[in-house]
Design a protein around this motif. Structure first.
Motif, short mmCIF file in Angstrom:
data_model
loop_
_atom_site.label_atom_id
_atom_site.label_comp_id
_atom_site.label_asym_id
_atom_site.label_seq_id
_atom_site.Cartn_x
_atom_site.Cartn_y
_atom_site.Cartn_z
N THR A 135 0.82 -1.21 0.00
CA THR A 135 0.00 0.00 0.00
C THR A 135 0.85 1.26 0.00
O THR A 135 0.57 2.21 -0.75
N ASN A 136 1.88 1.30 0.84
CA ASN A 136 2.73 2.48 0.95
C ASN A 136 4.20 2.11 0.91
O ASN A 136 4.58 1.00 1.28
N ALA A 173 2.21 6.59 -1.54
CA ALA A 173 1.46 5.43 -2.04
C ALA A 173 2.33 4.60 -2.97
O ALA A 173 3.07 5.13 -3.80
N THR A 174 2.26 3.29 -2.81
CA THR A 174 3.05 2.39 -3.65
C THR A 174 2.52 2.41 -5.08
O THR A 174 1.34 2.21 -5.33
N ASP A 175 3.43 2.67 -6.00
CA ASP A 175 3.12 2.64 -7.43
C ASP A 175 4.38 2.16 -8.14
O ASP A 175 5.36 2.91 -8.24
N THR A 211 -1.63 -4.01 4.65
CA THR A 211 -2.63 -4.41 3.65
C THR A 211 -3.23 -5.76 4.04
O THR A 211 -4.44 -5.96 3.97
#
Length: 263
Positions: A10-11, A33-35, A137
């Motif tokens: 998530t992060n 935020a994780t991308d 998560t």
């Protein structure tokens, strides 16, 4: 200083850790935020601004250590370390940062980096048999024995994931905040109260029930360590936690880096 990076589902958490004189003082922490598509350049712009706001120049970072459960995010984080901090990032679980603990499970290679790092930090901070609960998560329960060996654990849906599934699958249910119910009764008189009771008290019942079963199976005194952003929310209404360590993963990464650096 050490830049410790914990890339979760998530992060991504970045923490500036002062390791002078063998200490592990966290001087700043930031999350995004994780991308996996986020580039090293994007990370650098964002992080440089936050470092500056906290009174730090980018040049204070002398080393980088990374734990990730998102393989696609790793490359850009490594590029961030090399391009903007002039150092090769050390990756948890790869040489020279081996776990340094026994993984007494069927598939050691499948263990998430965050769970191994949490076990390392928890064992260093608290002696004896341990259950580490990480509210992310997913909510994970990790068991280690008094020698520090990782023995296995449990993976359950995180509370936000559970709520998302409920709201998505039931068209008439509203989205609610994750918080303790406003009423003391567990008999809800309206839809929102009933959802709060089910999500919050249901989750606490799961935590307490699983911990009880884990303790019975271990058969020795066990301490329960909680970490993750929602640990303090549940602490208000359960006595199941012995200690809350909000920075357990970051502490574990710093310990691993110190062990490799000193060696």
């Amino acid at each position: 200083m050490l830049l410790a990076i914990d890339a979760g589902n998530t992060n991504v958490v970045f923490a500036l850790v002062d390791t002078a004189a063998g200490e592990r003082q966290i001087r700043g922490r930031w999350r995004i935020a994780t991308d996996p598509r986020r580039t090293a350049d994007e990370y650098a712009v964002w992080l440089s601004q936050l470092l500056a706001l906290a009174g730090f120049d980018r040049g204070v970072v002398e080393a980088v250590v990374i734990a990730t459960v998102v393989p696609r995010a790793l490359h850009n984080l490594q590029v961030l370390a090399s391009k903007y901090f002039g150092t090769e990032a050390l990756i948890a679980g790869r040489e020279p940062l081996d776990w340094g603990i026994a993984l007494d499970i069927d598939e050691p290679a499948s263990l998430g980096a965050d769970r191994a790092v949490n076990t390392i930090a928890a064992h260093a901070l608290h002696p004896g048999d341990l259950i580490v609960i990480d509210f992310g998560t997913a909510t994970t329960f990790d068991v280690s024995d008094y020698t520090g060996a990782y023995k296995g654990g449990i993976i359950a849906p995180g509370i936000n994931l559970s709520l998302d599934a409920l709201v998505t699958a039931a068209a008439k249910l509203p989205r609610i905040a994750i918080e303790a119910p406003a009423i003391a009764s567990v008999i809800g008189r309206n839809t929102v109260d009933q959802m709060h009771i089910g999500i919050y008290w249901g989750y606490i019942a799961m935590i307490e029930g699983l911990v009880q079963r884990l303790k019975a199976e271990v058969g020795r005194p066990v301490r329960v360590i909680a970490t993750g952003g929602l640990a303090t929310l549940f602490e208000q209404h359960t006595a199941v936690f012995d200690h809350i360590e909000p920075d357990l993963t970051i502490q574990g990464l710093a310990m691993m880096w110190q062990r490799a650096h000193i060696a």
